[in-house]
Each structure stands twice: as structure tokens, then as C-alpha cells.
Design an enzyme around this catalytic site. Structure first.
Site, PDB file in Angstrom:
ATOM      1  CB  SER A   1       5.137   1.549   0.518  1.00 18.09           C
ATOM      2  OG  SER A   1       3.305   2.880   0.881  1.00 18.09           O
ATOM      3  CG  HIS A   2       2.013   1.825  -2.978  1.00 17.53           C
ATOM      4  ND1 HIS A   2       3.603   2.453  -2.180  1.00 17.53           N
ATOM      5  CD2 HIS A   2       2.172   1.922  -4.106  1.00 17.53           C
ATOM      6  CE1 HIS A   2       4.160   3.109  -3.144  1.00 17.53           C
ATOM      7  NE2 HIS A   2       3.339   2.748  -4.732  1.00 17.53           N
TER       8      HIS A   2
ATOM      9  CG  ASP B   1      -0.192   2.962   2.681  1.00 20.78           C
ATOM     10  OD1 ASP B   1      -0.383   3.152   3.558  1.00 20.78           O
ATOM     11  OD2 ASP B   1       1.380   3.231   1.733  1.00 20.78           O
TER      12      ASP B   1
ATOM     13  CG  ASP C   1       4.386   2.525   4.599  1.00 23.38           C
ATOM     14  OD1 ASP C   1       3.412   2.251   4.088  1.00 23.38           O
ATOM     15  OD2 ASP C   1       5.585   3.183   4.872  1.00 23.38           O
TER      16      ASP C   1
ATOM     17  CG  ASP D   1       3.526   6.039   4.592  1.00 23.15           C
ATOM     18  OD1 ASP D   1       2.833   5.513   3.414  1.00 23.15           O
ATOM     19  OD2 ASP D   1       4.738   6.238   4.173  1.00 23.15           O
ATOM     20  NE  ARG D   2       1.667   5.754  -1.578  1.00 20.76           N
ATOM     21  CZ  ARG D   2       1.741   5.453  -2.608  1.00 20.76           C
ATOM     22  NH1 ARG D   2       0.972   5.487  -3.427  1.00 20.76           N
ATOM     23  NH2 ARG D   2       3.131   6.114  -2.465  1.00 20.76           N
TER      24      ARG D   2
ATOM     25  CE  LYS E   1       3.336   8.409   1.798  1.00 23.90           C
ATOM     26  NZ  LYS E   1       4.428   8.441   1.411  1.00 23.90           N
TER      27      LYS E   1
HETATM   28  C1  G16 Z   1       6.521   7.048  -1.955  1.00 23.64           C
HETATM   29  C2  G16 Z   1       7.393   8.614  -1.183  1.00 23.64           C
HETATM   30  C3  G16 Z   1       6.421   9.215  -1.391  1.00 23.64           C
HETATM   31  C4  G16 Z   1       6.455   9.366  -3.540  1.00 23.64           C
HETATM   32  C5  G16 Z   1       5.360   8.094  -3.285  1.00 23.64           C
HETATM   33  C6  G16 Z   1       5.554   7.386  -4.954  1.00 23.64           C
HETATM   34  O1  G16 Z   1       6.273   7.042  -1.423  1.00 23.64           O
HETATM   35  O2  G16 Z   1       7.677   8.701  -0.174  1.00 23.64           O
HETATM   36  O3  G16 Z   1       6.805  10.659  -1.837  1.00 23.64           O
HETATM   37  O4  G16 Z   1       5.234  10.578  -3.097  1.00 23.64           O
HETATM   38  O5  G16 Z   1       6.226   7.119  -3.395  1.00 23.64           O
HETATM   39  O6  G16 Z   1       6.425   7.693  -5.339  1.00 23.64           O
HETATM   40  P1  G16 Z   1       7.025   7.672  -6.806  1.00 23.64           P
HETATM   41  O7  G16 Z   1       6.350   8.067  -7.967  1.00 23.64           O
HETATM   42  O8  G16 Z   1       8.805   7.974  -7.238  1.00 23.64           O
HETATM   43  O9  G16 Z   1       6.869   6.031  -7.369  1.00 23.64           O
HETATM   44  P2  G16 Z   1       5.551   5.666   0.163  1.00 23.64           P
HETATM   45  O10 G16 Z   1       3.920   5.672   0.140  1.00 23.64           O
HETATM   46  O11 G16 Z   1       5.622   4.408  -1.113  1.00 23.64           O
HETATM   47  O12 G16 Z   1       6.530   5.403   0.599  1.00 23.64           O
END
Ligand code: G16
Length: 542
Positions: A112-113, A276, A278, A280-281, A375
């Protein structure tokens, strides 16, 4: 030829908030990725000859693991693998394909990010047949399997060339390489009035989209510059790179600072956005105003009916617990159902499948709807563009009129990154120990009205998730939430979420740090943050 390779289990393959995330060298240990993929194949529900979607965000090590996953799928009885050209699929596009191709699931390779590159982060996530992240029951089953695994199955044949569109076979399994953008764009055509957005852009509305050298580059170029006719150069950093150009593909005020500063100029574009690693953000910026993710969720929920795909109205809204309560105020005024879930998009899946909610969102820059089960960054941008085209107002005007109608929820998240794991666990344990005695305590002008450790009972399948974050609510509705991130790969990350509600429009122009000042100081006292972590200030404020 299919080979069965003996292996020994790893004890650290427990998926976190969103799949298994580790540093690249950790994933490069012999058999590490193979073990996890085999554990997925052994643990999940799949019929004979099932369809599997595979894609990733193009980060370092993607290519190797995609080849492995294809060769292992061929050895594990899958009938067809659908894979994005060059292994590229944004997370929401993968979710869409799982649904439209009636796949039994999908493997998404992304952290992801989190930053990428040889020393960066890597991740493997499994999505189930509804297109959404595997729920806890499934991730637990994968983890259990990983602890007892003694062998994995893999084809000795080479995986096909993923740069060529079309079908080929490996061990009888079909490998279908597809254009990663086409099906996704077709879905967006059904949800938004793209011709109206195109006309708005042609009439002089200007935008900038920062793909952060990550997966949305090809999607953004095809959709914003191609389909919507925005001028070339509207999409910046549009070529996906294995290390994201050395950047951190997280669309927030820190890592998208350049985009934000362009939008803060008097002669800057009307609208700016970023996504981001991938895809989704999302980050939404107007000229002179950054829209907080929690506000964006509330504004989208209040205006979604302006987009054709949502013209009949929305069934309800869901947000993760630490997300601000701005959306709740929209739900209350409009008579919509409202759900509060733990952090993690996987918790929205059942609500969406049951038709209880249409729009979901999280403070962590995630917004989406029932069109897929993830998302969706580009979706959020198109939703904003559709709203802007119909209302003909600026982002700032839309945000300010929303605050006038529903009140303003001042909000910030403070992250303390890579802190000592023991110190972080101690901080949370101490908070939990003191919860029972907290109600009624006064801190300056703030009096605690409720304090608990959030637990969630899924209204659809009755499953219960406990210890999802400590909530401290003050009389008047201000709130501070403490929780540890489930996506970090080094030490622990403490997240402190702060919100204050303000109904009086005359007090809507304050800076968030000013409106939140007393709450921030109180959070440090209650959480003993500086004393226990040794940190005087957070690393990142979003
Ligand atoms: C993931 C989850 C999200 C979550 C985020 C942060 O996002 O899919 O639902 O809000 O991580 O999670 P944490 O606060 O546990 O670090 P992504 O975009 O990283 O897949």
C-alpha cells in the site's frame, strides 16, 4: 511438471490490518513467499478449476512473486489466472475483476502506502470471492496453516510473458493477461457522468493528479487525460516505478506536500488529488483548502445522489471507529443508517454485501462504495469531480457550506512511528487498566463522559472483534482514540486520533491545531505519551 517442495513453517506469517507486510529482505528468505501463498491456497474456499485474480502495485519484488504465484496456482488446481499486464492491477481494479470474473478470490501484492525498493516494504494480501479483503476468520485460517506447513506445490514450467495481452497455458491452467484499466474504466462509466465532467474541464476547470509513481499512473492517464480530455501534464508522477521514485506513496500532507503547495497558490489549479501505492487511498485538495478524509467521507455521503450511479440515494454509511463523526451527522440529518466498525476495510464487506450501507470511509484516506469491496482512490476523485461539475461551486465553497449545514468536526491524527514495541504495549496496557476509573475525571475544561476499549459485533455474521482501540469521550462530544497500527513493519506505530465538534459557523475558520490544542495536551497527559515513548512530538500529523 509439478514439484512438491519440502519446507519448514515460519512463525511470523500472521496477516495484519491488511495482509502480510514485511520488509523486502524478509520476504526474500528462501520459501518465505512460497509458504504464505501455499497457506492461502490450503486455507481458502475454492472450487475445482477456480479462477484466481493476481495483480500488484508494481513495487520491487512484485515481478518475482507474481511468477511464483502463477506457477503455484497451476500446481494447486486452479483453472484460470487473470493477471494485469506486467503484473499491474490497482487494488480496487483487482476487487472489480474478482467480482466480474466470478473468481474464488485474488492475490494482491502490495504494501500500500509503505515505501518500496530493495530495502522497502512488500506485502501479500488475499481477497475473497466478494472482491474484499479476507475477513478475520479467513486470515486466521491462513495463519494457522502457515504454522504447520511442511510442503508447497509449484510447477517447474516458466510463467508466461506478462507483457503480452492474451491467453496461454501452464500445466493446463489458463493464464489470461488483461489490460488493467479497461474493465475498471467501464465500471466508472456506469457510476459517474463522465461527459459532464469532461464538459466542466473543457469549460476551464483545472485539476492536477499526483500518481506518486505508483499504480494509479496508467489509470489516471487513461481516465483523466484520455476519457475526460484534461490536458497532458494533468497527471504528474504518472509512471509506476519499483521504488516509487524513492518517495513514500502515501497521499497526505507530508508526502504530497508539493501537490498541496501548488493548490495553495492563488493561481493554482481548481482541484488536486493524489492516490497511494496500490490506488485505494485518496487525497482531495481544493484551491486553498485540504479536505480531511473524514470530511470527504461526510461530503461524499451528503452529495453522492448527484452522481448517476447513486441517484436513487444511499442505503447507509459506515466508517471505521477512529474516523471522525462528521459522517454520523449527515446520517442523522438524512435519516440514514450509520455503522462504526474497527479499522480495516475488511470490516465493511459484510455490511456492503448485505446492502446495509452504500458509502464507506476511513480517516486513513480511504473512501469507497458498494461498486467494489475495497476503498478506491480514483473513484473518490471522480465522485468529487462529478459533484463539482453538477454544483458548479469551488471545493472550498462546498466544504464551507457543508460545515454550515452539519457543523465542523476539527480532526487530526498524530502518529508516533517506529517506537519501541514494549513501550507502545505498556502505554496501551496502562490506558486499558485505567479505563474503569476514567469516567468523571476532569482535565482542564474537559470532563471524561465515557471510556472504553472498542469491540465490534458484526451485525451480519455475529463475529466479535475485541481490543480495537481505546476511546475516551468528553462531555460535549470531543474524543481522543489511542490504537497501535496494524500495518507498520518496524517497531510499533502509535496513532492518536483527536476530534472536537463545533456547531457555531463563526468558529469554523480556526486552524485545527488551535481548535484541538487543549485536547492534544490532554491526550499526552492521559496517554503518558511523551513519558513512555520519549517523543516530544508526533512524526506525522494527518
Ligand atoms: C489499511 C487498511 C485500512 C486501514 C489502514 C491503516 O490500508 O485497509 O482499513 O485504515 O491500513 O491501518 P493501521 O491504522 O492499522 O495502520 P492500506 O491502504 O494500507 O491497505
Amino acid at each position: 511438471m509439478i514439484e512438491t517442495v519440502a519446507t519448514t513453517p515460519f512463525d511470523d506469517q500472521k496477516p495484519g490490518t491488511s495482509g502480510l507486510r514485511k520488509k523486502v529482505p524478509h520476504f526474500q528468505q528462501p520459501n518465505y513467499a512460497q509458504n504464505f501463498i501455499q497457506s492461502i491456497f490450503d486455507a481458502v474456499e475454492r472450487p475445482e478449476e477456480a479462477v484466481l485474480v493476481i495483480g500488484g502495485d508494481g513495487r520491487f519484488f512484485n515481478r518475482e512473486v507474481i511468477q511464483l504465484a502463477i506457477r503455484m496456482a497451476a500446481a494447486n488446481g486452479y483453472g484460470r489466472v487473470v493477471v494485469g499486464q506486467n503484473g499491474i492491477l490497482s487494488t480496487p481494479a483487482a476487487s472489480n475483476l474478482i467480482r466480474t470474473r466470478k473468481a474464488s478470490g485474488g492475490i494482491v501484492l502490495s504494501a500500500s502506502h509503505n515505501p518500496g525498493g530493495p530495502k522497502g516494504d512488500f506485502g501479500i494480501k488475499y481477497n475473497i470471492a466478494n472482491g474484499g479483503p479476507a475477513p478475520e476468520g479467513v486470515t486466521e485460517a491462513i495463519y494457522r496453516r502457515s504454522k504447520e506447513l511442511s510442503a508447497y506445490r509449484i510447477s517447474q514450467a516458466a510463467a508466461p510473458d506478462l507483457s503480452v495481452l492474451g491467453e496461454s497455458r501452464i500445466e493446463g491452467m489458463v493464464v489470461e493477461v488483461i489490460d488493467p484499466v479497461a474493465d475498471y474504466l467501464a465500471l466508472m462509466e456506469t457510476l459517474f457522468d463522465l461527459d459532464r465532467i469532461k464538459a466542466h474541464l473543457a469549460a476551464g476547470f483545472t485539476m492536477r493528479f499526483d500518481a506518486m509513481h505508483a499504480v494509479t499512473g496508467p489509470y489516471a492517464k487513461a481516465i483523466f487525460e484520455g476519457r475526460l480530455g484534461a490536458p497532458a501534464g494533468t497527471v504528474i508522477n504518472g509512471t509506476p516505478l519499483e521504488d516509487f521514485g524513492g518517495g513514500h506513496p502515501d497521499p497526505n500532507a507530508v508526502y504530497a506536500a508539493e501537490l498541496i503547495s501548488e493548490l495553495m497558490q492563488a493561481d493554482g489549479p481548481d482541484f488536486g488529488a493524489a492516490s497511494d501505492g496500490d490506488g485505494d487511498r485518496n487525497l482531495i485538495v481544493g484551491r486553498g483548502v485540504v479536505v480531511s478524509p473524514s470530511d470527504s467521507l461526510a461530503i461524499i455521503a451528503a452529495n453522492a445522489h448527484l452522481a448517476p450511479g447513486y441517484a436513487g440515494g444511499i442505503a447507509g454509511i459506515a466508517r471505521s471507529m477512529p474516523t471522525s463523526q462528521a459522517a454520523d451527522r449527515v446520517a442523522a440529518k438524512r435519516g440514514l443508517a450509520m455503522f462504526e466498525t474497527p479499522t480495516g476495510w475488511k470490516f465493511f464487506g459484510n455490511l456492503l454485501d448485505a446492502g446495509k450501507v452504500t458509502i464507506c470511509g476511513e480517516e486513513s484516506s480511504g473512501t469507497g462504495s458498494d461498486h467494489v469491496r475495497e476503498k478506491d482512490g480514483v473513484w473518490a476523485v471522480l465522485m468529487w469531480l462529478n459533484i463539482l461539475a453538477v454544483r458548479g461551486e469551488s471545493v472550498r465553497e462546498i466544504v464551507e457550506s457543508h460545515w454550515r449545514e452539519f457543523g465542523r468536526t476539527y480532526y487530526q491524527r498524530h502518529d508516533y512511528e517506529e517506537i519501541d514495541k514494549r513501550a507502545a504495549d505498556g502505554l496501551m496496557a496502562s490506558l486499558r487498566d485505567r479505563l474503569a476509573s476514567m469516567a468523571g475525571q476532569r482535565f482542564g475544561t474537559l470532563v471524561v463522559s465515557e471510556a472504553d476499549d472498542f469491540s465490534y459485533k458484526d451485525p451480519v455474521d455475529g463475529s466479535i472483534s475485541t481490543s480495537q482501540g481505546v476511546r475516551i469521550v468528553f462531555s460535549g462530544g470531543s474524543r481522543v482514540v489511542f490504537r497501535l497500527s496494524g500495518t507498520g513493519t518496524k517497531g510499533a506505530t502509535l496513532r492518536v486520533y483527536l476530534e472536537v465538534f463545533e456547531s457555531n459557523p463563526e468558529r469554523h475558520a480556526r486552524a485545527p491545531e488551535e481548535a484541538l490544542a487543549e485536547l492534544i495536551a490532554t491526550a499526552d497527559v492521559i496517554g503518558e505519551i511523551s513519558r513512555r515513548t520519549g517523543r516530544a512530538a508526533p512524526d506525522v500529523i494527518t
